[in-house]
Design a protein around this motif. Sequence first.
Motif, PDB file in Angstrom:
ATOM      1  N   ALA A 109       0.840  -1.204   0.000  1.00  0.00           N
ATOM      2  CA  ALA A 109       0.000   0.000   0.000  1.00  0.00           C
ATOM      3  C   ALA A 109       0.868   1.244   0.000  1.00  0.00           C
ATOM      4  CB  ALA A 109      -0.928  -0.008   1.211  1.00  0.00           C
ATOM      5  N   ASP A 110       1.902   1.238   0.831  1.00  0.00           N
ATOM      6  CA  ASP A 110       2.826   2.377   0.878  1.00  0.00           C
ATOM      7  C   ASP A 110       3.705   2.430  -0.364  1.00  0.00           C
ATOM      8  OD1 ASP A 110       1.869   3.235   3.303  1.00  0.00           O
ATOM      9  OD2 ASP A 110       3.352   2.125   4.482  1.00  0.00           O
ATOM     10  N   LEU A 111       4.060   1.271  -0.907  1.00  0.00           N
ATOM     11  CA  LEU A 111       4.929   1.246  -2.093  1.00  0.00           C
ATOM     12  C   LEU A 111       4.269   1.965  -3.258  1.00  0.00           C
ATOM     13  CD1 LEU A 111       7.288   0.338  -3.878  1.00  0.00           C
ATOM     14  CD2 LEU A 111       6.098  -1.841  -4.210  1.00  0.00           C
ATOM     15  N   TYR A 112       3.032   1.637  -3.569  1.00  0.00           N
ATOM     16  CA  TYR A 112       2.381   2.280  -4.711  1.00  0.00           C
ATOM     17  C   TYR A 112       2.176   3.762  -4.455  1.00  0.00           C
ATOM     18  CZ  TYR A 112      -0.749   3.317  -8.533  1.00  0.00           C
ATOM     19  OH  TYR A 112      -1.299   3.891  -9.653  1.00  0.00           O
ATOM     20  N   HIS A 113       1.910   4.134  -3.211  1.00  0.00           N
ATOM     21  CA  HIS A 113       1.731   5.546  -2.878  1.00  0.00           C
ATOM     22  C   HIS A 113       3.016   6.331  -3.110  1.00  0.00           C
ATOM     23  CE1 HIS A 113      -0.029   9.040  -0.953  1.00  0.00           C
ATOM     24  NE2 HIS A 113       1.047   9.142  -0.179  1.00  0.00           N
ATOM     25  N   LEU A 114       4.150   5.664  -3.074  1.00  0.00           N
ATOM     26  CA  LEU A 114       5.436   6.345  -3.258  1.00  0.00           C
ATOM     27  C   LEU A 114       5.621   6.895  -4.669  1.00  0.00           C
ATOM     28  CD1 LEU A 114       7.884   4.031  -1.245  1.00  0.00           C
ATOM     29  CD2 LEU A 114       7.192   6.366  -0.661  1.00  0.00           C
ATOM     30  N   ARG A 115       4.750   6.515  -5.599  1.00  0.00           N
ATOM     31  CA  ARG A 115       4.885   7.043  -6.958  1.00  0.00           C
ATOM     32  C   ARG A 115       4.369   8.480  -7.079  1.00  0.00           C
ATOM     33  NH1 ARG A 115       0.570   7.730  -9.902  1.00  0.00           N
ATOM     34  NH2 ARG A 115       1.796   7.814 -11.804  1.00  0.00           N
ATOM     35  N   TRP A 116       3.722   8.991  -6.030  1.00  0.00           N
ATOM     36  CA  TRP A 116       3.106  10.310  -6.106  1.00  0.00           C
ATOM     37  C   TRP A 116       4.079  11.430  -6.485  1.00  0.00           C
ATOM     38  CZ3 TRP A 116      -1.414  12.071  -7.012  1.00  0.00           C
ATOM     39  CH2 TRP A 116      -1.736  13.392  -6.746  1.00  0.00           C
ATOM     40  N   PRO A 117       5.357  11.410  -6.043  1.00  0.00           N
ATOM     41  CA  PRO A 117       6.268  12.509  -6.422  1.00  0.00           C
ATOM     42  C   PRO A 117       6.399  12.743  -7.922  1.00  0.00           C
ATOM     43  CG  PRO A 117       7.220  11.291  -4.602  1.00  0.00           C
ATOM     44  CD  PRO A 117       5.995  10.530  -5.034  1.00  0.00           C
ATOM     45  N   VAL A 118       6.184  11.723  -8.758  1.00  0.00           N
ATOM     46  CA  VAL A 118       6.281  11.955 -10.197  1.00  0.00           C
ATOM     47  C   VAL A 118       5.137  12.850 -10.664  1.00  0.00           C
ATOM     48  CG1 VAL A 118       4.961   9.920 -10.990  1.00  0.00           C
ATOM     49  CG2 VAL A 118       6.781  10.867 -12.422  1.00  0.00           C
ATOM     50  N   GLU A 119       3.975  12.746 -10.013  1.00  0.00           N
ATOM     51  CA  GLU A 119       2.851  13.640 -10.320  1.00  0.00           C
ATOM     52  C   GLU A 119       3.202  15.070  -9.909  1.00  0.00           C
ATOM     53  OE1 GLU A 119      -0.134  12.666 -11.546  1.00  0.00           O
ATOM     54  OE2 GLU A 119      -0.308  10.505 -11.171  1.00  0.00           O
ATOM     55  N   GLU A 120       3.800  15.197  -8.723  1.00  0.00           N
ATOM     56  CA  GLU A 120       4.181  16.521  -8.228  1.00  0.00           C
ATOM     57  C   GLU A 120       5.263  17.150  -9.098  1.00  0.00           C
ATOM     58  OE1 GLU A 120       2.868  18.300  -5.502  1.00  0.00           O
ATOM     59  OE2 GLU A 120       1.318  16.782  -5.828  1.00  0.00           O
ATOM     60  N   ASP A 121       6.114  16.313  -9.681  1.00  0.00           N
ATOM     61  CA  ASP A 121       7.205  16.852 -10.497  1.00  0.00           C
ATOM     62  C   ASP A 121       6.682  17.545 -11.747  1.00  0.00           C
ATOM     63  OD1 ASP A 121      10.228  16.952 -10.711  1.00  0.00           O
ATOM     64  OD2 ASP A 121       9.721  16.109 -12.664  1.00  0.00           O
ATOM     65  N   TYR A 122       5.560  17.070 -12.282  1.00  0.00           N
ATOM     66  CA  TYR A 122       4.969  17.760 -13.429  1.00  0.00           C
ATOM     67  C   TYR A 122       4.468  19.144 -13.033  1.00  0.00           C
ATOM     68  CZ  TYR A 122       5.314  13.902 -16.705  1.00  0.00           C
ATOM     69  OH  TYR A 122       5.816  12.937 -17.560  1.00  0.00           O
ATOM     70  N   LYS A 123       4.002  19.292 -11.795  1.00  0.00           N
ATOM     71  CA  LYS A 123       3.639  20.621 -11.310  1.00  0.00           C
ATOM     72  C   LYS A 123       4.869  21.524 -11.259  1.00  0.00           C
ATOM     73  CE  LYS A 123      -0.183  19.006  -8.386  1.00  0.00           C
ATOM     74  NZ  LYS A 123      -0.686  18.923  -6.994  1.00  0.00           N
ATOM     75  N   THR A 124       5.988  20.941 -10.831  1.00  0.00           N
ATOM     76  CA  THR A 124       7.235  21.712 -10.802  1.00  0.00           C
ATOM     77  C   THR A 124       7.622  22.170 -12.196  1.00  0.00           C
ATOM     78  OG1 THR A 124       8.053  20.533  -8.843  1.00  0.00           O
ATOM     79  CG2 THR A 124       9.695  21.611 -10.221  1.00  0.00           C
ATOM     80  N   LEU A 125       7.552  21.259 -13.159  1.00  0.00           N
ATOM     81  CA  LEU A 125       7.894  21.605 -14.541  1.00  0.00           C
ATOM     82  C   LEU A 125       6.970  22.688 -15.100  1.00  0.00           C
ATOM     83  CD1 LEU A 125       8.736  18.211 -16.301  1.00  0.00           C
ATOM     84  CD2 LEU A 125      10.203  20.217 -16.216  1.00  0.00           C
ATOM     85  N   LYS A 126       5.675  22.546 -14.845  1.00  0.00           N
ATOM     86  CA  LYS A 126       4.707  23.443 -15.475  1.00  0.00           C
ATOM     87  C   LYS A 126       4.592  24.790 -14.775  1.00  0.00           C
ATOM     88  CE  LYS A 126       1.744  19.830 -17.445  1.00  0.00           C
ATOM     89  NZ  LYS A 126       0.369  19.284 -17.549  1.00  0.00           N
ATOM     90  N   TYR A 127       4.659  24.782 -13.441  1.00  0.00           N
ATOM     91  CA  TYR A 127       4.344  26.009 -12.720  1.00  0.00           C
ATOM     92  C   TYR A 127       5.563  26.665 -12.067  1.00  0.00           C
ATOM     93  CZ  TYR A 127      -0.280  24.209 -13.558  1.00  0.00           C
ATOM     94  OH  TYR A 127      -1.399  23.721 -14.184  1.00  0.00           O
ATOM     95  N   ARG A 128       6.551  25.896 -11.670  1.00  0.00           N
ATOM     96  CA  ARG A 128       7.765  26.477 -11.096  1.00  0.00           C
ATOM     97  C   ARG A 128       8.766  26.840 -12.190  1.00  0.00           C
ATOM     98  NH1 ARG A 128       5.368  27.728  -6.431  1.00  0.00           N
ATOM     99  NH2 ARG A 128       4.887  25.903  -5.141  1.00  0.00           N
ATOM    100  N   LEU A 129       9.011  25.886 -13.081  1.00  0.00           N
ATOM    101  CA  LEU A 129       9.948  26.134 -14.185  1.00  0.00           C
ATOM    102  C   LEU A 129       9.264  26.748 -15.402  1.00  0.00           C
ATOM    103  CD1 LEU A 129      12.161  22.934 -14.005  1.00  0.00           C
ATOM    104  CD2 LEU A 129      12.974  25.267 -13.849  1.00  0.00           C
ATOM    105  N   GLN A 130       7.943  26.762 -15.406  1.00  0.00           N
ATOM    106  CA  GLN A 130       7.167  27.333 -16.506  1.00  0.00           C
ATOM    107  C   GLN A 130       7.624  26.777 -17.866  1.00  0.00           C
ATOM    108  OE1 GLN A 130       6.997  31.637 -16.365  1.00  0.00           O
ATOM    109  NE2 GLN A 130       6.514  31.681 -14.197  1.00  0.00           N
ATOM    110  N   VAL A 131       7.676  25.448 -17.944  1.00  0.00           N
ATOM    111  CA  VAL A 131       8.167  24.824 -19.166  1.00  0.00           C
ATOM    112  C   VAL A 131       7.305  25.196 -20.368  1.00  0.00           C
ATOM    113  CG1 VAL A 131       6.878  22.667 -18.917  1.00  0.00           C
ATOM    114  CG2 VAL A 131       9.072  22.657 -20.109  1.00  0.00           C
ATOM    115  N   GLU A 132       6.006  25.494 -20.132  1.00  0.00           N
ATOM    116  CA  GLU A 132       5.126  25.879 -21.238  1.00  0.00           C
ATOM    117  C   GLU A 132       5.312  27.336 -21.658  1.00  0.00           C
ATOM    118  OE1 GLU A 132       1.219  23.055 -20.659  1.00  0.00           O
ATOM    119  OE2 GLU A 132       1.529  24.660 -19.203  1.00  0.00           O
ATOM    120  N   ASN A 133       6.152  28.061 -20.943  1.00  0.00           N
ATOM    121  CA  ASN A 133       6.482  29.437 -21.308  1.00  0.00           C
ATOM    122  C   ASN A 133       7.649  29.383 -22.299  1.00  0.00           C
ATOM    123  OD1 ASN A 133       6.688  32.197 -21.392  1.00  0.00           O
ATOM    124  ND2 ASN A 133       7.371  32.447 -19.279  1.00  0.00           N
TER     125      ASN A 133
END
Length: 431
Positions: free
Chosen positions: A293-317
């Motif tokens: 249960a905890d192992l599969y939950h550990l994949r969540w950071p990859v979802e958060e990393d897309y937020k970093t790319l899109k909103y922190r690094l503004q990759v779409e800019n």
Amino acid sequence: MPDLIESIKALIHSDQFCDRHKLNSKDFTRNRIFPFHALVTFLLNMNNQSYQSELDAYFRTINHSEVDERILYKGSLSKARAKLKYGAFIELNDHWVRGFYEHFPFQTWHGFNLLAIDGSTLRVPDEGEVREHFGVWNSNKGKKPCPKARASQMYDVLNKVTIDAIISPKSEGERELAAFHCLKLQPNDLILFDRGYPAFWLFKLAMSLDAQFCARISYKKWKAVKKFHESGKQEQIVTIQPPPASIRKCFEMGLDKKPIRARLIRIELESGETEILITSLTDMRQFPYELFADLYHLRWPVEEDYKTLKYRLQVENWSGKTVHSVYQDFHAKCFSKNLTAVVATTTADDIKKKSLTLRHPHQINFAQALSKMKNTIVLLFTSARERVAILVEKVRQIFILTTESVRPNRKFPRRHRVKQKRFFLEYKTAC
């Protein structure tokens, strides 16, 4: 850290690297104000402002000036970057990631490097060439079709490092992009897949490279999974037969078509939903049920990393209006994010010591870390080795001071309809 940065710097300045990543043999042969290595360094600086503003700031940084300097005009930059292959940034990232695992301590899960593959979409410039290359996504509300690219990455969820990143036309499927990621798997890798990825041939590909997998799967996917779901059992070892489509795919990829021996695991979520996992970790003693249960939950950071790319690094800019510039921007920012992440990993022990005196454990504030690396990246790749060591230590200390608390058991509902921020080339930020 200075050694790894010096190796990247040496690579950027090498004639062989330049020869591999210029479009024409005659490109970058003259002595100019903005040579090949300067162009690469400039594009790594997480640029989000206009060409001219970023250029002026770049020269202010390398010349240690108090104000911006007008040394090069934006037209010259446009001509220069048109001669640079985006593969330069992919090679730099491969070199950086390899150096991280060879020379730095890193976190593992029961001896495995814990990786997750996940995809997303990125808005790209609404230009004819770009629309034709990447494709458009039609809105179901009668709005104008939006040009979008498909992005995919294989991400180390414990160390926050992108092992491999791809941007492609939307016609490329997520599983097909995942197959390209799998070519970089190592024997000690355990890969986590979301529910859209399970495919017999993809599991076979991972196993053929001596890697392991764990994926969420729909109970309607295969007969064996459906039977397990109806049985009410907590876990079971099953044999998965190859469907006809996977047999053809295995033949195309040179994989054997023997059935897969896998383990199915039932997880009852707090929401009342039943989650079914499928994994190649069939040893129930070494990997007991309670881990998953905890192992599969550990994949969540990859979802958060897309937020970093899109909103922190503004990759779409995007900094340009061409297909070529989109590929350059995407891979350059992925490298810069990885550079920041590796520097951040060196602060882990210091932050743990700091947390001992605080109410909650703390972690690095990655948004602030990225902010502090802006322009510092330029200095790291243009300064002498002794100066690089000082710069790295200074940013490390800022990272240690700029942390945020980790509050246990905090959960927020996932918002599926979030209004995306749009960026316009005509209205670049002024500061």
